[in-house]
Design a protein around this motif. Structure first.
Motif, PDB file in Angstrom:
ATOM      1  N   PRO A 120      55.157  47.837  38.543  1.00  0.00           N
ATOM      2  CA  PRO A 120      56.122  46.643  39.376  1.00  0.00           C
ATOM      3  C   PRO A 120      55.679  45.116  39.321  1.00  0.00           C
ATOM      4  CG  PRO A 120      55.201  48.217  40.481  1.00  0.00           C
ATOM      5  CD  PRO A 120      55.049  48.319  39.065  1.00  0.00           C
ATOM      6  N   PRO A 121      55.954  44.465  40.016  1.00  0.00           N
ATOM      7  CA  PRO A 121      55.969  42.878  40.816  1.00  0.00           C
ATOM      8  C   PRO A 121      55.363  43.463  41.201  1.00  0.00           C
ATOM      9  CG  PRO A 121      57.759  43.391  41.370  1.00  0.00           C
ATOM     10  CD  PRO A 121      57.480  44.111  40.319  1.00  0.00           C
ATOM     11  N   LEU A 122      53.553  43.484  42.137  1.00  0.00           N
ATOM     12  CA  LEU A 122      53.028  43.375  42.987  1.00  0.00           C
ATOM     13  C   LEU A 122      52.348  42.494  42.705  1.00  0.00           C
ATOM     14  CD1 LEU A 122      51.761  45.497  45.022  1.00  0.00           C
ATOM     15  CD2 LEU A 122      49.976  45.840  43.448  1.00  0.00           C
ATOM     16  N   ASN A 123      50.931  42.218  42.025  1.00  0.00           N
ATOM     17  CA  ASN A 123      50.709  40.702  42.299  1.00  0.00           C
ATOM     18  C   ASN A 123      51.557  39.860  42.343  1.00  0.00           C
ATOM     19  OD1 ASN A 123      47.690  41.885  43.149  1.00  0.00           O
ATOM     20  ND2 ASN A 123      48.737  43.332  40.892  1.00  0.00           N
ATOM     21  N   VAL A 124      52.707  39.038  42.574  1.00  0.00           N
ATOM     22  CA  VAL A 124      53.333  38.117  42.217  1.00  0.00           C
ATOM     23  C   VAL A 124      52.589  37.148  42.181  1.00  0.00           C
ATOM     24  CG1 VAL A 124      55.681  39.312  43.240  1.00  0.00           C
ATOM     25  CG2 VAL A 124      54.339  38.099  44.124  1.00  0.00           C
ATOM     26  N   ARG A 125      51.522  36.358  42.736  1.00  0.00           N
ATOM     27  CA  ARG A 125      50.601  35.509  42.274  1.00  0.00           C
ATOM     28  C   ARG A 125      50.198  34.575  40.907  1.00  0.00           C
ATOM     29  NH1 ARG A 125      49.987  31.600  45.926  1.00  0.00           N
ATOM     30  NH2 ARG A 125      49.904  33.268  47.516  1.00  0.00           N
ATOM     31  N   ASP A 126      49.941  35.721  40.130  1.00  0.00           N
ATOM     32  CA  ASP A 126      49.957  35.908  38.784  1.00  0.00           C
ATOM     33  C   ASP A 126      50.835  35.213  37.883  1.00  0.00           C
ATOM     34  OD1 ASP A 126      47.904  37.526  40.128  1.00  0.00           O
ATOM     35  OD2 ASP A 126      48.365  38.828  39.005  1.00  0.00           O
ATOM     36  N   ASN A 127      51.757  35.600  37.913  1.00  0.00           N
ATOM     37  CA  ASN A 127      52.877  35.156  36.775  1.00  0.00           C
ATOM     38  C   ASN A 127      53.696  34.104  36.487  1.00  0.00           C
ATOM     39  OD1 ASN A 127      51.666  37.475  34.745  1.00  0.00           O
ATOM     40  ND2 ASN A 127      52.696  38.938  34.886  1.00  0.00           N
ATOM     41  N   PRO A 317      33.645  44.159  44.582  1.00  0.00           N
ATOM     42  CA  PRO A 317      33.653  44.542  45.865  1.00  0.00           C
ATOM     43  C   PRO A 317      33.726  43.017  46.435  1.00  0.00           C
ATOM     44  CG  PRO A 317      31.893  45.796  45.235  1.00  0.00           C
ATOM     45  CD  PRO A 317      32.781  45.378  44.163  1.00  0.00           C
ATOM     46  N   PHE A 318      34.491  42.364  46.463  1.00  0.00           N
ATOM     47  CA  PHE A 318      34.490  40.576  46.788  1.00  0.00           C
ATOM     48  C   PHE A 318      36.236  40.865  47.004  1.00  0.00           C
ATOM     49  CE2 PHE A 318      30.461  40.381  46.208  1.00  0.00           C
ATOM     50  CZ  PHE A 318      29.512  39.496  47.014  1.00  0.00           C
ATOM     51  N   ILE A 319      36.974  41.548  46.969  1.00  0.00           N
ATOM     52  CA  ILE A 319      38.420  41.360  46.947  1.00  0.00           C
ATOM     53  C   ILE A 319      39.012  40.579  48.334  1.00  0.00           C
ATOM     54  CG2 ILE A 319      38.810  44.097  47.377  1.00  0.00           C
ATOM     55  CD1 ILE A 319      40.635  41.915  44.749  1.00  0.00           C
ATOM     56  N   ASP A 320      38.597  41.273  49.062  1.00  0.00           N
ATOM     57  CA  ASP A 320      38.976  40.793  50.581  1.00  0.00           C
ATOM     58  C   ASP A 320      38.492  39.970  50.603  1.00  0.00           C
ATOM     59  OD1 ASP A 320      39.853  43.321  50.980  1.00  0.00           O
ATOM     60  OD2 ASP A 320      37.892  43.808  51.417  1.00  0.00           O
ATOM     61  N   LEU A 321      38.082  38.400  49.694  1.00  0.00           N
ATOM     62  CA  LEU A 321      37.559  37.309  49.883  1.00  0.00           C
ATOM     63  C   LEU A 321      39.254  36.547  49.357  1.00  0.00           C
ATOM     64  CD1 LEU A 321      35.229  35.344  48.820  1.00  0.00           C
ATOM     65  CD2 LEU A 321      37.659  34.846  48.266  1.00  0.00           C
ATOM     66  N   ASN A 322      40.143  36.986  48.855  1.00  0.00           N
ATOM     67  CA  ASN A 322      41.056  36.887  48.674  1.00  0.00           C
ATOM     68  C   ASN A 322      42.485  37.597  49.790  1.00  0.00           C
ATOM     69  OD1 ASN A 322      44.176  37.664  47.735  1.00  0.00           O
ATOM     70  ND2 ASN A 322      42.915  36.840  45.585  1.00  0.00           N
ATOM     71  N   VAL A 323      42.293  36.307  50.595  1.00  0.00           N
ATOM     72  CA  VAL A 323      43.059  35.971  52.256  1.00  0.00           C
ATOM     73  C   VAL A 323      43.882  35.402  51.887  1.00  0.00           C
ATOM     74  CG1 VAL A 323      40.930  36.504  53.504  1.00  0.00           C
ATOM     75  CG2 VAL A 323      41.223  34.438  52.795  1.00  0.00           C
ATOM     76  N   LEU A 361      41.705  49.750  44.203  1.00  0.00           N
ATOM     77  CA  LEU A 361      42.677  50.078  42.657  1.00  0.00           C
ATOM     78  C   LEU A 361      44.201  49.498  42.114  1.00  0.00           C
ATOM     79  CD1 LEU A 361      43.514  54.175  44.370  1.00  0.00           C
ATOM     80  CD2 LEU A 361      41.747  52.997  43.491  1.00  0.00           C
ATOM     81  N   PHE A 362      44.345  48.528  43.533  1.00  0.00           N
ATOM     82  CA  PHE A 362      45.539  48.023  42.140  1.00  0.00           C
ATOM     83  C   PHE A 362      45.635  46.675  42.139  1.00  0.00           C
ATOM     84  CE2 PHE A 362      47.094  51.845  44.601  1.00  0.00           C
ATOM     85  CZ  PHE A 362      48.217  52.032  43.855  1.00  0.00           C
ATOM     86  N   GLY A 363      44.529  45.812  42.124  1.00  0.00           N
ATOM     87  CA  GLY A 363      43.631  45.147  41.558  1.00  0.00           C
ATOM     88  C   GLY A 363      44.268  43.929  42.665  1.00  0.00           C
ATOM     89  N   GLY A 364      44.015  43.608  43.952  1.00  0.00           N
ATOM     90  CA  GLY A 364      44.614  42.515  44.583  1.00  0.00           C
ATOM     91  C   GLY A 364      44.451  42.413  46.223  1.00  0.00           C
ATOM     92  N   GLY A 365      44.623  41.359  46.576  1.00  0.00           N
ATOM     93  CA  GLY A 365      44.213  41.351  47.874  1.00  0.00           C
ATOM     94  C   GLY A 365      45.282  40.222  48.886  1.00  0.00           C
ATOM     95  N   PHE A 366      45.437  40.209  49.990  1.00  0.00           N
ATOM     96  CA  PHE A 366      46.301  39.411  50.639  1.00  0.00           C
ATOM     97  C   PHE A 366      47.500  38.243  49.116  1.00  0.00           C
ATOM     98  CE2 PHE A 366      44.807  40.753  54.771  1.00  0.00           C
ATOM     99  CZ  PHE A 366      45.366  42.437  54.216  1.00  0.00           C
ATOM    100  N   HIS A 367      46.185  37.095  48.911  1.00  0.00           N
ATOM    101  CA  HIS A 367      46.699  36.249  48.617  1.00  0.00           C
ATOM    102  C   HIS A 367      47.313  36.521  46.849  1.00  0.00           C
ATOM    103  CE1 HIS A 367      46.251  32.338  45.758  1.00  0.00           C
ATOM    104  NE2 HIS A 367      45.904  31.457  47.623  1.00  0.00           N
ATOM    105  N   CYS A 368      46.770  37.884  46.310  1.00  0.00           N
ATOM    106  CA  CYS A 368      47.742  38.328  45.296  1.00  0.00           C
ATOM    107  C   CYS A 368      48.822  38.789  45.840  1.00  0.00           C
ATOM    108  CB  CYS A 368      46.975  39.068  44.547  1.00  0.00           C
ATOM    109  SG  CYS A 368      44.662  38.631  44.009  1.00  0.00           S
TER     110      CYS A 368
END
Length: 384
Positions: A120-127, A317-323, A361-368
């Motif tokens: 699904p279109p989860l990490n909408v920042r990517d594409n 583990p640094f995924i939460d820098l993704n604010v 597990l799903f490859g993204g934080g809030f920015h992603c």
């Protein structure tokens, strides 16, 4: 009207991704290349690289399926957390748009060259890359996500009707031969069990192709910092430079990360960066090295859920820098990261804690998970 030049001015409209009917990861070459650092380092039980051989669509498979199921409980909790992100943004007077959900009957995507499970279109920042008044759909790096922007089409179409530009970068064939394997071959921790220097050939081979994600870009008004780690990225950056000539300035950085830049560095406001470490500054363009740097504290082990050996870890583990910044003073931060919240508070930011449990597990934080489409800022020059 579409208007988004950077990541910090007051946010007015945003797309928040969806996870409905997320059932599995397709572990084939493009997936393994994209996540290789964490697949090799962070999964206690692994076969190094799956790398099932590519088989043309409709042909008899030449390797076992690489499809790895995701536990329904994790998907249900992710959906709850996405709803919480959307409600938090709405409470800050931000208009939230959501993509179309994948129909449960849609289990795969297929091209003349290959087929893969659909996500699904989860990490909408990517594409998608939003630059000012233009939507740019970028050439995907993972086969399962090849048609992902189709689920955002109703949103993009409304912006187009309001006057936005709408561009689609050239779509890759994405055969094995399309991928520059040098970064993974030279940098991966574990390494493949099967040589990746001799990829499976296909009648649709065209050589290296542009493959690139919007999350490889740090948007700074009229300037865009672009992370490049492969020839696929470099070709896409060439395209961007030509397409944007006279409107934006492109600044290349090399191997700041394997692909995405937004778990290494984010601009929180003019003159202030959030960085993983001080070493990040060494790879940034000279003007950005003069900005103040907020260094994210090392993540604590108890910030994350404990997973079974068969649960696939996709991010560091640094995924939460993704604010995500709602304005120059307000930042959405994972409520599981009190150390980061305290750090940002000490630097004068208003922290909005939001729950996001299964980001690894799903490859993204809030920015992603978000794509900001309308902010108040314009094409300012922050680097001269």
């Amino acid at each position: 009207m579409l208007n988004s030049y950077e990541d910090w001015s007051p946010l007015k409209e945003v797309v928040v991704g969806t996870a409905r009917n997320y059932t599995s990861h397709e572990r084939e070459l493009s997936f393994e290349l994209f996540f290789h650092d964490n697949l090799a380092a962070d999964n206690p039980v692994r076969s190094e690289w799956y790398y099932p051989r590519l088989s043309p669509a409709g042909a008899r498979p030449v390797a076992r399926s690489g499809r790895q199921p995701i536990k329904e409980r994790y998907v249900a909790e992710l959906i709850e957390d996405l709803e919480g992100i959307a409600k938090t943004l709405e409470s800050l007077s931000v208009t939230v748009h959501r993509p179309m959900d994948i129909d449960a009957a849609t289990s795969k995507v297929q091209t003349p060259a290959w087929e893969a499970s659909v996500v699904p279109p989860l990490n909408v920042r990517d594409n998608t890359l939003i630059l000012g008044d233009e939507i740019i759909e970028t050439p995907p790096m993972i086969r399962s996500r090849y048609f992902e922007t189709q689920f955002l089409k109703p949103i993009f179409q409304r912006y187009f009707e309001q006057g936005a530009r709408w561009t689609v970068m050239p779509r890759p064939m994405m055969t094995d031969v399309s991928f520059d394997l040098s970064y993974a071959r030279d940098n991966t921790i574990g390494g493949p069990t099967e040589p990746i220097g001799d990829p499976q050939t296909s009648p649709y081979d065209v050589g290296f192709e542009m493959m690139f994600d919007g999350a490889q870009c740090l948007r700074l008004g009229r300037d865009v910092v672009v992370n490049i780690s492969t020839r696929n990225h470099a070709m896409a950056c060439d395209w961007l430079e030509r397409h944007l000539q006279g409107r934006f300035r492109i600044h290349r950085v090399h191997q700041l990360s394997d692909s995405h830049i937004d778990s290494m560095v984010l601009a929180l406001r003019p003159g202030t960066l959030l960085v993983r470490s001080e070493a990040v500054a060494d790879k940034l363009p000279e003007p950005l090295r003069k900005w103040d740097r907020v260094v994210a504290p090392p993540p604590e082990t108890n910030n994350f859920p404990h997973y079974a050996d068969d649960d696939l870890i996709l991010t560091s583990p640094f995924i939460d820098l993704n604010v995500l910044s709602a304005d120059p003073e307000t930042v959405l931060v994972n409520d599981a990261c009190p150390e980061l919240m305290r750090t940002l508070d000490r630097h004068g930011f208003t922290v909005v804690p939001v729950r996001h449990r299964h980001r690894r597990l799903f490859g993204g934080g809030f920015h992603c998970f978000t794509l900001d489409t309308v902010r108040e800022g314009g094409a300012e020059d922050y680097l001269s």
